[in-house]
Design a protein around this motif. Structure first.
Motif, PDB file in Angstrom:
ATOM      1  N   SER A 185       0.806  -1.221   0.000  1.00  0.00           N
ATOM      2  CA  SER A 185       0.000   0.000   0.000  1.00  0.00           C
ATOM      3  C   SER A 185       0.838   1.269   0.000  1.00  0.00           C
ATOM      4  CB  SER A 185      -0.940   0.009   1.202  1.00  0.00           C
ATOM      5  OG  SER A 185      -1.889  -1.016   1.080  1.00  0.00           O
ATOM      6  N   VAL A 222      -9.255  -0.134  -0.573  1.00  0.00           N
ATOM      7  CA  VAL A 222      -7.799   0.032  -0.498  1.00  0.00           C
ATOM      8  C   VAL A 222      -7.349   1.172  -1.410  1.00  0.00           C
ATOM      9  CG1 VAL A 222      -5.583  -1.069  -1.048  1.00  0.00           C
ATOM     10  CG2 VAL A 222      -7.318  -2.332   0.235  1.00  0.00           C
ATOM     11  N   HIS A 229      -8.218   2.636   5.756  1.00  0.00           N
ATOM     12  CA  HIS A 229      -7.375   1.829   4.871  1.00  0.00           C
ATOM     13  C   HIS A 229      -7.159   0.434   5.447  1.00  0.00           C
ATOM     14  CE1 HIS A 229      -4.272   0.649   2.070  1.00  0.00           C
ATOM     15  NE2 HIS A 229      -3.568   0.247   3.111  1.00  0.00           N
ATOM     16  N   ALA A 243      -8.146  -3.090   3.768  1.00  0.00           N
ATOM     17  CA  ALA A 243      -7.125  -4.099   3.461  1.00  0.00           C
ATOM     18  C   ALA A 243      -7.437  -5.420   4.169  1.00  0.00           C
ATOM     19  CB  ALA A 243      -5.743  -3.593   3.864  1.00  0.00           C
TER      20      ALA A 243
END
Length: 194
Positions: free
Chosen positions: A43, A99, A110, A114
């Motif tokens: 990420s 995401v 986030h 995820a």
């Protein structure tokens, strides 16, 4: 939607989404000078601190791939009578979109996205194993268990392995993507899976 058409559309969306995700990761890494696949999470490619080209590539890839997963869930509803499998897959698609919509600097949003995306891929593979017949049942079970085991290791060990945090996270991501591509091929192969 007619079953054969739904299966073909779902398989195409899965193969396309899986390939897009892999290529999106590779492109975003190439557009991020100094990025470390071992020391940085996947990420990080879409974070505010990443170069703009890497951010755009990674986040757009996640949104498009997540939409393809969500479309696949819709199509699978016409292929399989059991709603659990398409339902788990739909939630996974929402996580993948999340995401990209909520980059890592957004914090909790986030991490929840995820978690849903990674956990959802493993659970989708296990739901497929409970739904389909033939060898794909065993492939789905093996990849689902392996992906979830890697996810547990990633959450519990983080960077405390020789692979580093980024390397271990790639085990999670690529095991999930291996299942996505395998299942997409299975659907396109026209094997009687219902």
């Amino acid at each position: 939607m007619e079953t054969g058409r739904a299966r073909a559309l779902a398989g195409t969306a899965l193969v396309g989404g899986g390939a897009l995700t892999i290529l999106g990761f590779v492109a975003a890494e190439a557009l991020y000078p100094g990025y470390s696949a071992a020391d940085q999470r996947i990420s990080a490619l879409g974070a505010a601190s990443a170069p703009a080209a890497s951010q755009t590539t990674f986040n757009a890839t996640m949104v498009l791939s997540g939409l393809l997963v969500a479309f696949t869930a819709y199509a699978l509803g016409s292929v399989y009578e059991r709603p659990l499998f398409p339902g788990v897959f739909a939630v996974t698609g929402v996580g993948v979109v999340g995401v990209g919509v909520f980059p890592t600097q957004t914090g909790a949003l986030h991490y929840v996205a995820a978690f849903v995306a990674f956990g959802g891929l493993g659970l989708s593979a296990l739901a497929a194993a409970a739904t389909v017949r033939g060898p794909m049942r065993y492939v789905s079970a093996a990849l689902g268990v392996a992906e979830l085991a890697a996810f547990v290791a990633f959450v519990s060990l983080g960077g405390g392995t020789p692979l580093g945090i980024g390397g271990l996270e790639r085990w999670v991501a690529y095991l999930g993507l291996a299942w996505v591509l395998a299942f997409g091929g299975f659907l396109l192969g026209g094997v009687d899976a219902s």
